[in-house]
Scaffold this motif. Structure first.
Motif, PDB file in Angstrom:
ATOM      1  N   THR A 166      -7.541  31.767  28.911  1.00 17.85           N
ATOM      2  CA  THR A 166      -8.476  30.979  28.127  1.00 17.85           C
ATOM      3  C   THR A 166      -8.949  29.789  28.943  1.00 17.85           C
ATOM      4  N   GLY A 167     -10.257  29.549  28.938  1.00 14.91           N
ATOM      5  CA  GLY A 167     -10.784  28.375  29.604  1.00 14.91           C
ATOM      6  C   GLY A 167     -11.139  28.624  31.054  1.00 14.91           C
ATOM      7  N   PRO A 168     -11.415  27.550  31.796  1.00 14.96           N
ATOM      8  CA  PRO A 168     -11.821  27.689  33.207  1.00 14.96           C
ATOM      9  C   PRO A 168     -10.716  28.312  34.050  1.00 14.96           C
ATOM     10  N   PHE A 169     -11.134  29.086  35.034  1.00 15.27           N
ATOM     11  CA  PHE A 169     -10.211  29.730  35.962  1.00 15.27           C
ATOM     12  C   PHE A 169      -9.638  28.658  36.890  1.00 15.27           C
ATOM     13  N   THR A 170      -8.307  28.645  37.067  1.00  7.69           N
ATOM     14  CA  THR A 170      -7.642  27.606  37.842  1.00  7.69           C
ATOM     15  C   THR A 170      -6.797  28.232  38.947  1.00  7.69           C
ATOM     16  N   ASP A 171      -5.983  27.391  39.583  1.00  9.96           N
ATOM     17  CA  ASP A 171      -5.131  27.875  40.663  1.00  9.96           C
ATOM     18  C   ASP A 171      -3.986  28.741  40.169  1.00  9.96           C
ATOM     19  N   ILE A 212       0.251  21.271  40.237  1.00 13.94           N
ATOM     20  CA  ILE A 212      -0.603  21.778  41.307  1.00 13.94           C
ATOM     21  C   ILE A 212       0.206  22.718  42.201  1.00 13.94           C
ATOM     22  N   VAL A 213      -0.366  23.860  42.513  1.00  5.54           N
ATOM     23  CA  VAL A 213       0.329  24.849  43.328  1.00  5.54           C
ATOM     24  C   VAL A 213       0.504  24.367  44.762  1.00  5.54           C
ATOM     25  N   ASP A 214      -0.571  23.856  45.358  1.00  2.00           N
ATOM     26  CA  ASP A 214      -0.552  23.424  46.763  1.00  2.00           C
ATOM     27  C   ASP A 214      -1.239  22.066  46.842  1.00  2.00           C
ATOM     28  N   PRO A 215      -0.506  20.971  46.719  1.00  2.65           N
ATOM     29  CA  PRO A 215      -1.157  19.643  46.655  1.00  2.65           C
ATOM     30  C   PRO A 215      -1.990  19.316  47.883  1.00  2.65           C
ATOM     31  N   ALA A 216      -1.538  19.660  49.094  1.00  5.45           N
ATOM     32  CA  ALA A 216      -2.270  19.291  50.301  1.00  5.45           C
ATOM     33  C   ALA A 216      -3.505  20.153  50.514  1.00  5.45           C
ATOM     34  N   ARG A 217      -3.466  21.411  50.085  1.00  7.57           N
ATOM     35  CA  ARG A 217      -4.600  22.332  50.232  1.00  7.57           C
ATOM     36  C   ARG A 217      -4.965  22.884  48.856  1.00  7.57           C
ATOM     37  N   ASN A 218      -5.492  22.017  48.034  1.00  7.19           N
ATOM     38  CA  ASN A 218      -5.792  22.395  46.658  1.00  7.19           C
ATOM     39  C   ASN A 218      -7.155  23.079  46.576  1.00  7.19           C
ATOM     40  N   TRP A 219      -7.272  24.181  47.306  1.00 11.24           N
ATOM     41  CA  TRP A 219      -8.471  25.002  47.281  1.00 11.24           C
ATOM     42  C   TRP A 219      -8.094  26.405  47.776  1.00 11.24           C
ATOM     43  N   PRO A 220      -8.917  27.423  47.539  1.00  6.43           N
ATOM     44  CA  PRO A 220      -8.638  28.765  48.073  1.00  6.43           C
ATOM     45  C   PRO A 220      -8.849  28.787  49.585  1.00  6.43           C
ATOM     46  N   THR A 222       3.848  26.409  47.093  1.00  2.00           N
ATOM     47  CA  THR A 222       2.985  26.303  48.270  1.00  2.00           C
ATOM     48  C   THR A 222       3.253  27.440  49.244  1.00  2.00           C
ATOM     49  N   ILE A 223       4.520  27.767  49.469  1.00  4.91           N
ATOM     50  CA  ILE A 223       4.869  28.861  50.384  1.00  4.91           C
ATOM     51  C   ILE A 223       4.303  30.179  49.878  1.00  4.91           C
ATOM     52  N   MET A 224       4.422  30.432  48.586  1.00  9.86           N
ATOM     53  CA  MET A 224       3.910  31.692  48.044  1.00  9.86           C
ATOM     54  C   MET A 224       2.391  31.763  48.183  1.00  9.86           C
ATOM     55  N   LYS A 225       1.697  30.693  47.832  1.00 12.65           N
ATOM     56  CA  LYS A 225       0.233  30.692  47.926  1.00 12.65           C
ATOM     57  C   LYS A 225      -0.221  30.922  49.361  1.00 12.65           C
ATOM     58  N   ARG A 226       0.379  30.230  50.315  1.00  9.51           N
ATOM     59  CA  ARG A 226      -0.069  30.343  51.700  1.00  9.51           C
ATOM     60  C   ARG A 226       0.319  31.690  52.309  1.00  9.51           C
ATOM     61  N   SER A 227       1.405  32.289  51.834  1.00 12.13           N
ATOM     62  CA  SER A 227       1.743  33.636  52.306  1.00 12.13           C
ATOM     63  C   SER A 227       0.711  34.639  51.830  1.00 12.13           C
ATOM     64  N   PHE A 228       0.309  34.544  50.572  1.00  8.59           N
ATOM     65  CA  PHE A 228      -0.706  35.449  50.049  1.00  8.59           C
ATOM     66  C   PHE A 228      -2.041  35.243  50.765  1.00  8.59           C
ATOM     67  N   GLU A 229      -2.422  33.986  50.979  1.00  9.45           N
ATOM     68  CA  GLU A 229      -3.709  33.701  51.604  1.00  9.45           C
ATOM     69  C   GLU A 229      -3.749  34.175  53.059  1.00  9.45           C
ATOM     70  N   ALA A 230      -2.627  34.060  53.773  1.00  8.99           N
ATOM     71  CA  ALA A 230      -2.591  34.557  55.151  1.00  8.99           C
ATOM     72  C   ALA A 230      -2.810  36.060  55.196  1.00  8.99           C
ATOM     73  N   TYR A 231      -2.334  36.784  54.183  1.00 12.72           N
ATOM     74  CA  TYR A 231      -2.577  38.227  54.112  1.00 12.72           C
ATOM     75  C   TYR A 231      -4.061  38.511  53.865  1.00 12.72           C
ATOM     76  N   ILE A 232      -4.700  37.756  52.968  1.00 16.00           N
ATOM     77  CA  ILE A 232      -6.114  37.977  52.690  1.00 16.00           C
ATOM     78  C   ILE A 232      -6.953  37.659  53.929  1.00 16.00           C
ATOM     79  N   ARG A 233      -6.571  36.650  54.702  1.00 22.81           N
ATOM     80  CA  ARG A 233      -7.310  36.323  55.926  1.00 22.81           C
ATOM     81  C   ARG A 233      -7.081  37.350  57.032  1.00 22.81           C
ATOM     82  N   GLY A 234      -6.095  38.226  56.863  1.00 21.84           N
ATOM     83  CA  GLY A 234      -5.811  39.228  57.880  1.00 21.84           C
ATOM     84  C   GLY A 234      -4.905  38.743  58.985  1.00 21.84           C
ATOM     85  N   GLU A 235      -4.211  37.613  58.786  1.00 24.42           N
ATOM     86  CA  GLU A 235      -3.359  37.041  59.821  1.00 24.42           C
ATOM     87  C   GLU A 235      -1.947  37.610  59.809  1.00 24.42           C
ATOM     88  N   THR A 236      -1.439  37.953  58.639  1.00 28.89           N
ATOM     89  CA  THR A 236      -0.079  38.467  58.504  1.00 28.89           C
ATOM     90  C   THR A 236      -0.092  39.687  57.591  1.00 28.89           C
TER      91      THR A 236
END
Length: 672
Positions: A301-306, A615-623, A648-662
């Motif tokens: 419900t509502g705006p899509f968030t992190d 906040i999931v990732d305070p220092a990098r609060n963006w996709p 933060t570790i979980m978010k950055r692990s997932f994002e590294a996979y989407i970027r094709g790095e890991t």
């Protein structure tokens, strides 16, 4: 003496003043104000304000004396406390909810078993009065008397071969994907005390760290079926012996004991079920069931968030979606899909342009826009949740929901008035205004309505479309292939209580069990709270049809939160759900050192229980998904804390996979 100084008369001294007497009406000005005999206390419930009147203890004591007044006040308050306690317990324990007769409950059992939706060895309650043992196509033939399992159904299905899952050289650094067509035997998972260790070892997730520990055959919980091993002829159903020494009418009266109809609803009409579904037997060549698509549902419900962003990333990171193979954009029955149901708001106007508006909002949201990429369009589907449309298109609810004065209840106590205006394009208005929020900004500003709505939505979605529902505050931690192989329904345990938590819910499309749950909830004020679901199933003797799994499979930190399993806790050791976002200093070095593999290894998912305001990732609060996706990160590299939190570790692990790095957890790289 006569000349004593203190006895001499002072000529300058004033004469002694005479005492003053007030008029009778003046005496009341000197008295304290009268004590009120009754005190009014304002109460607000379900949007209605009223007052309750209670005696004042001081007034009672002043009127009857200290001893008798104190005793009378004590007796009064004890009686009031007992009355409140009795009224509080009465709706949960004394008020029955049953609306189906015993004969219809027996039909539900037979339909589910004949359809292959009961691959369990647990017994059927004798109080249902079944006159014969049903044949069960989801179980192998009855095991011998020396077996550790016993059942009250005749197994007519293929034999089971339990697997020893291990990675094979040279791919030993990562666990293997589940075997196509494999099934998780949930009867085995329910029994052990350390559920996560059994899940980890039996599922082959400890590769690279396996230490020889001796014989662990009992920990093999994943099996495949041998389609050619079914018996040539179906064994006849066995007759269940009745109690000796009583006539039939007395036997029926004995069976009817304990099945008490709800006082607030009539019996449901005689149940008329469709023919049982055809049981699909898996094989290496045919392990996809077209009638059972692998759909995951989430409600938001509502705006899509992190928070839902993190959940969707975990779906892409863990499930067998074929993203490691180039150019695969088609789907089949075995390709999981994630359907995200967006509710624009509790009182949103349901116009024809709702889908277009939702699409515009998703495109403009930095957290949702990445999942509209063509690489994911066949896997992730955003859908508009329309309450009126969903209730009208569901046969179990369409004839009843408009006539209810209060359509939403929760746990038998929280109710929300619904005012329906048929001339305003089916718009819904909810009162009071405290429930008109969408999203939760803090623990004090909690969106209760969205929670209550999602309690209902999960049963509607699973009944209409099939699949598995997960709360949006859930992360996928491993491949769910063998969970799809289990043909039965399941949810999980509410901490240590003998109650369900439907944050994970599996129901078969159009099943007799889901029909029972919807109709029973409708007759009980549209109450879909997990505690009430527990009560519906228990009173109807249907609780074995909805397997209650250990909470560690989907909610590894919950028992720690309740103060249990502290001697041998799972890892990481959380004592509060917020520690996922704010890891304590004493454990702050663990997330980076252990990484994704050290986060509740063996569990199928992790439920962080709301905390929408953190906040999931305070220092990098963006996709942070790389140049393929637009982002406004700027040129300056943000500063991190020395120790990163688990979220933060979980978010950055997932994002590294989407970027094709890991690679993902199975060693597969995403191919663009």
């Amino acid at each position: 003496m006569p000349n004593a100084p203190h006895l001499r008369q002072n000529s300058n001294a004033r004469p002694l003043a005479l005492p003053k007497y007030y008029a009778p009406e003046d005496k009341y000005h000197k008295r304290p104000p009268p004590v009120q005999t009754w005190i009014k206390y304002p109460i607000s419930a379900c949007g209605i304000r009223f007052q309750i009147v209670l005696p004042n203890a001081k007034a009672v004591i002043s009127r009857f004396g200290r001893m008798r007044g104190a005793l009378l006040a004590l007796v009064t308050f004890l009686g009031l406390g007992f009355t409140i306690f009795a009224l509080r317990k009465w709706p949960l324990e004394a008020s029955p909810t049953l609306v189906f007769k015993r004969e219809d409950l027996g039909k539900i059992w037979r339909w589910e078993i004949s359809s292959g939706h009961y691959p369990s060895r647990r017994s059927i309650p004798k109080k249902l009065g079944l006159n014969s043992v049903p044949n069960n196509p989801a179980l192998p033939p009855r095991p011998s008397a020396q077996s550790r399992f016993k059942t009250t159904t005749n197994g007519t299905g293929p034999k089971r071969v339990y697997l020893d899952i291990q990675s094979q050289p040279p791919s030993v650094a990562y666990p293997p994907r589940p075997v196509p067509g494999s099934v998780a035997d949930l009867d085995i998972i329910i029994k052990p005390l350390d559920c996560l260790e059994v899940l980890r070892v039996g599922g082959g997730l400890d590769n690279g760290n396996r230490v020889r520990r001796g014989r662990m055959d009992d920990w093999k919980y994943i099996y495949v079926e041998q389609p050619d091993s079914a018996p040539a002829s179906t064994p006849p159903s066995e007759d269940i012996p009745k109690r000796k020494g009583i006539i039939r009418s007395e036997h029926e009266a004995y069976l009817d004991e304990g099945f008490t109809k709800s006082r607030h609803a009539d019996w449901e009409p005689a149940l008329n079920l469709p023919p049982p579904a055809e049981y699909h037997r898996y094989s290496p060549e045919n392990f996809c069931d077209p009638e059972d698509p692998r759909l995951f549902h989430m409600y938001w419900t509502g705006p899509f968030t992190d928070k839902p962003y993190l959940a969707v990333l975990s779906f892409l990171f863990t499930q067998n979606l074929g993203l490691h193979r180039p150019g695969k954009e088609g789907t089949d029955a075995c390709t999981p899909q994630l359907w995200i149901w967006i509710n624009p708001g509790p009182a949103a106007a349901l116009s024809g342009s709702a889908t277009e508006k939702l699409s515009e909002q998703l495109k403009s949201s930095p957290w949702a826009a990445p999942f509209l990429h063509p690489r994911f369009h066949h896997l992730i589907h955003f859908k508009v949740w329309n309450t009126a449309e969903q209730l009208d298109s569901t046969p179990e609810t369409k004839d009843d929901w408009r006539s209810k004065k209060t359509i939403f209840k929760s746990g038998g106590g929280v109710c929300l008035p619904l005012f329906y205006y048929p001339t305003r394009a089916d718009s819904l208005s909810f009162i009071p205004s405290m429930y008109n929020r969408t999203g939760s900004q803090s623990a004090n500003l909690y969106d209760k309505l969205s929670v209550i709505m999602s309690d209902m939505a999960r049963f509607i979605l699973c009944h209409k479309y099939g699949g598995i529902y997960l709360d949006a505050d859930t992360l996928f931690l491993r491949d769910w292939t063998e969970m799809w192989g289990w043909k039965g329904a399941f949810a999980y345990r509410w901490s240590f209580h003998d109650k369900y938590n439907t944050a994970v819910l599996r129901l078969r499309k159009g099943s007799a069990l889901s029909h029972f749950l919807l109709r029973t909830a409708v007759k009980n004020g549209f109450d879909f709270h997990p505690f009430e679901i527990t009560k519906y199933l228990k009173e109807a003797r249907l609780d074995n049809l909805l397997t209650r799994l250990p909470d560690a499979m989907f909610d590894g930190a919950w028992l720690n939160m309740e103060g249990y399993q502290r001697e041998r806790p799972p890892q990481p050791f959380f004592t509060g759900f917020e520690q996922f976002f704010d890891t304590p200093l004493v454990d702050s070095g663990a997330p980076v050192a252990l990484g994704y593999q050290g986060f509740f290894s063996g569990a199928y998912s992790y439920h962080f229980h709301n905390s929408w305001w953190m906040i999931v990732d305070p220092a990098r609060n963006w996709p942070d998904l790389g140049p393929r996706f637009q982002n406004n990160t700027g040129d300056d590299e943000p500063e991190d804390r020395r120790d990163l939190d688990w979220s933060t570790i979980m978010k950055r692990s997932f994002e590294a996979y989407i970027r094709g790095e890991t690679p993902n957890m199975y060693g597969e790289y995403l191919v663009w």
